[in-house]
Design a protein around this motif. Structure first.
Motif, PDB file in Angstrom:
ATOM      1  N   MET A 223       0.821  -1.212   0.000  1.00  0.00           N
ATOM      2  CA  MET A 223       0.000   0.000   0.000  1.00  0.00           C
ATOM      3  C   MET A 223       0.857   1.265   0.000  1.00  0.00           C
ATOM      4  N   LEU A 224       2.011   1.197   0.656  1.00  0.00           N
ATOM      5  CA  LEU A 224       2.886   2.361   0.761  1.00  0.00           C
ATOM      6  C   LEU A 224       3.821   2.503  -0.449  1.00  0.00           C
ATOM      7  N   GLY A 225       3.681   1.607  -1.437  1.00  0.00           N
ATOM      8  CA  GLY A 225       4.496   1.694  -2.639  1.00  0.00           C
ATOM      9  C   GLY A 225       5.935   1.279  -2.432  1.00  0.00           C
ATOM     10  N   LYS A 226       6.169   0.434  -1.449  1.00  0.00           N
ATOM     11  CA  LYS A 226       7.544   0.018  -1.153  1.00  0.00           C
ATOM     12  C   LYS A 226       7.996  -1.186  -1.989  1.00  0.00           C
ATOM     13  N   ILE A 227       7.061  -1.807  -2.715  1.00  0.00           N
ATOM     14  CA  ILE A 227       7.398  -2.983  -3.519  1.00  0.00           C
ATOM     15  C   ILE A 227       7.364  -2.568  -4.987  1.00  0.00           C
ATOM     16  N   GLN A 228       8.440  -1.977  -5.479  1.00  0.00           N
ATOM     17  CA  GLN A 228       8.468  -1.382  -6.809  1.00  0.00           C
ATOM     18  C   GLN A 228       9.159  -2.257  -7.853  1.00  0.00           C
ATOM     19  N   ASP A 229      10.191  -2.961  -7.465  1.00  0.00           N
ATOM     20  CA  ASP A 229      11.004  -3.680  -8.442  1.00  0.00           C
ATOM     21  C   ASP A 229      10.485  -5.085  -8.714  1.00  0.00           C
ATOM     22  N   GLU A 230      10.301  -5.836  -7.658  1.00  0.00           N
ATOM     23  CA  GLU A 230       9.827  -7.216  -7.802  1.00  0.00           C
ATOM     24  C   GLU A 230       9.122  -7.632  -6.524  1.00  0.00           C
ATOM     25  N   ILE A 231       7.976  -8.328  -6.679  1.00  0.00           N
ATOM     26  CA  ILE A 231       7.236  -8.827  -5.516  1.00  0.00           C
ATOM     27  C   ILE A 231       8.000 -10.018  -4.947  1.00  0.00           C
ATOM     28  N   PRO A 232       8.327  -9.997  -3.654  1.00  0.00           N
ATOM     29  CA  PRO A 232       9.077 -11.121  -3.083  1.00  0.00           C
ATOM     30  C   PRO A 232       8.205 -12.362  -2.942  1.00  0.00           C
ATOM     31  N   PRO A 233       8.823 -13.539  -2.845  1.00  0.00           N
ATOM     32  CA  PRO A 233       8.036 -14.756  -2.607  1.00  0.00           C
ATOM     33  C   PRO A 233       7.412 -14.730  -1.214  1.00  0.00           C
ATOM     34  N   ALA A 234       6.329 -15.455  -1.058  1.00  0.00           N
ATOM     35  CA  ALA A 234       5.589 -15.425   0.211  1.00  0.00           C
ATOM     36  C   ALA A 234       6.268 -16.246   1.305  1.00  0.00           C
ATOM     37  N   GLY A 235       7.050 -17.239   0.916  1.00  0.00           N
ATOM     38  CA  GLY A 235       7.632 -18.123   1.937  1.00  0.00           C
ATOM     39  C   GLY A 235       6.649 -19.223   2.286  1.00  0.00           C
ATOM     40  N   VAL A 236       5.734 -18.925   3.205  1.00  0.00           N
ATOM     41  CA  VAL A 236       4.640 -19.851   3.525  1.00  0.00           C
ATOM     42  C   VAL A 236       3.431 -19.430   2.698  1.00  0.00           C
ATOM     43  N   LYS A 287       1.287   2.059  -6.775  1.00  0.00           N
ATOM     44  CA  LYS A 287       2.261   1.445  -7.670  1.00  0.00           C
ATOM     45  C   LYS A 287       2.906   0.238  -6.982  1.00  0.00           C
ATOM     46  N   ILE A 288       2.662  -0.946  -7.549  1.00  0.00           N
ATOM     47  CA  ILE A 288       3.254  -2.188  -7.046  1.00  0.00           C
ATOM     48  C   ILE A 288       3.908  -2.902  -8.222  1.00  0.00           C
ATOM     49  N   ALA A 289       5.041  -3.510  -7.989  1.00  0.00           N
ATOM     50  CA  ALA A 289       5.725  -4.267  -9.049  1.00  0.00           C
ATOM     51  C   ALA A 289       4.770  -5.267  -9.688  1.00  0.00           C
ATOM     52  N   ASP A 290       4.966  -5.531 -10.982  1.00  0.00           N
ATOM     53  CA  ASP A 290       4.083  -6.481 -11.665  1.00  0.00           C
ATOM     54  C   ASP A 290       4.800  -7.770 -12.038  1.00  0.00           C
ATOM     55  N   LYS A 291       5.931  -8.022 -11.403  1.00  0.00           N
ATOM     56  CA  LYS A 291       6.577  -9.317 -11.602  1.00  0.00           C
ATOM     57  C   LYS A 291       6.977  -9.893 -10.244  1.00  0.00           C
ATOM     58  N   GLY A 292       7.106 -11.214 -10.222  1.00  0.00           N
ATOM     59  CA  GLY A 292       7.489 -11.898  -8.984  1.00  0.00           C
ATOM     60  C   GLY A 292       6.283 -12.216  -8.107  1.00  0.00           C
ATOM     61  N   GLY A 293       6.545 -12.941  -7.018  1.00  0.00           N
ATOM     62  CA  GLY A 293       5.514 -13.234  -6.035  1.00  0.00           C
ATOM     63  C   GLY A 293       4.546 -14.331  -6.409  1.00  0.00           C
ATOM     64  N   GLU A 294       4.878 -15.120  -7.461  1.00  0.00           N
ATOM     65  CA  GLU A 294       3.943 -16.162  -7.897  1.00  0.00           C
ATOM     66  C   GLU A 294       3.932 -17.338  -6.930  1.00  0.00           C
TER      67      GLU A 294
END
Length: 334
Positions: A223-236, A287-294
């Motif tokens: 929400m704060l726009g801190k994830i700009q480059d790539e969405i990190p993996p969730a882990g769990v 603005k949130i990255a549109d790659k990663g985090g799948e």
């Protein structure tokens, strides 16, 4: 109306447990560390009178006898819901800061109930999927996790690594509870809740952006726009809405068939990409990255049938959770 003690009442999960109990007409006393925490809860539930929500002070759950007075009540308690336990990695001593509070806090309250609260018939303890999951086996494709599983990490391994320390603190605390029941044969039954990642609305008067639970920090950062480059993996990659988890605690106390059982309380799979997509839908200007985090290509399975069948939980969706969480985070500056 049942008289209930809830420990750690200002915590993220506990505050929702309080809300669920009060909504069902029960009379609740909750332990807090300080008067300031109690006042924040009064401000959170301004229309709930002292007869329905009262407070007792337990400064340090890891002290011997910490709950001896807290479990005494007039009218006497019938249920205890024990949520108080540390969950943070800002620690200097894994054993002192994580393991001891969780283990001693759990055994301490069970001893106090047996000694000073003979009317208590049901105890529900907040454990964690961390006490179920085996971190050594990774994503474990094809394996189905359920209440039968236990985290095999040893005390020695935990002391070397704070994240392992958290997982082992939940494991050892829960095992200590079951050992207590087996050896001490108390008048009460125990049920445990084993949730994975817990997301959902916060109570704004109880939290700041810096004190959010670990799971909700992800939504905050997006929400704060801190994830700009790539969405990190969730882990769990399994989760539950905090409101469904709170209701599971209450149902476990209410329903005799829940006695003596663990409950793997999960709604199912999610990914950080799914969180991001839901946030974009409700906040299109963010603005949130549109790659990663799948979601990973291979992942373990889960069996939450006991929670559905015995506790009757109808789990919320990720989209509904995000929709309801956003305004509560906006209320504290996100």
């Amino acid at each position: 109306m049942t008289r209930v003690l809830v420990t750690g009442g200002s915590g993220f999960i506990a505050a929702h447990v309080l809300e669920a109990l009060v909504a069902e007409g029960h009379s609740v006393v909750t332990s807090v560390r300080s008067e300031s925490k109690a006042q924040k809860l009064r401000d959170t539930f301004p229309n709930v009178g002292k007869d329905k929500l009262d407070f007792v002070y337990v400064a340090d759950i890891a002290q011997e006898g910490a709950f001896d007075e807290a479990v005494k009540s007039d009218p006497p308690f019938e249920w205890v819901i024990h949520t108080a336990s540390p969950f943070h990695f800002n620690i200097t001593d894994t054993k002192k800061d994580l393991l001891d509070p969780a283990i001693i806090g759990t055994t301490g309250i069970l001893k106090a109930i047996k000694k000073n609260a003979p009317t208590v018939k049901r105890v529900v303890i907040t454990s964690s999927f961390a006490a179920v999951f085996s971190p050594k086996t990774g994503n474990r494709p094809g394996y189905t996790y359920s209440e039968k599983d236990w985290n095999p990490t040893t005390l020695e391994e935990a002391i070397q690594d704070p994240p392992s320390g958290y997982r082992v603190s939940k494991t050892f605390a829960e095992k200590a509870a079951w050992d207590f029941v087996e050896k001490e044969k108390p008048n009460f039954t125990v049920s445990t809740m084993n949730p994975p990642m817990v997301f959902g609305p916060i109570h704004p008067k109880l939290q700041t952006l810096d004190t959010l639970n670990t799971s909700n920090q992800r939504i905050r950062d997006m929400m704060l726009g801190k994830i700009q480059d790539e969405i990190p993996p969730a882990g769990v990659h399994i989760w539950v809405d905090v409101r469904d988890l709170a209701l599971a605690h209450v149902r476990a106390a209410e329903r005799p068939e829940a006695a003596g059982k663990r409950f793997f309380v999960t709604a199912g799979y999610y990914s950080n990409r799914e969180l991001a997509d839901a946030i974009r839908e409700f906040l299109p200007d963010v603005k949130i990255a549109d790659k990663g985090g799948e979601f990973p290509e291979e992942y373990f399975k889960f069996d939450n049938s006991r929670t559905k069948e015995i506790l009757g939980i109808d789990f919320r969706s990720v989209k509904d959770m995000v929709k309801d969480t956003i305004p509560t985070l906006q209320a504290i500056g996100a």
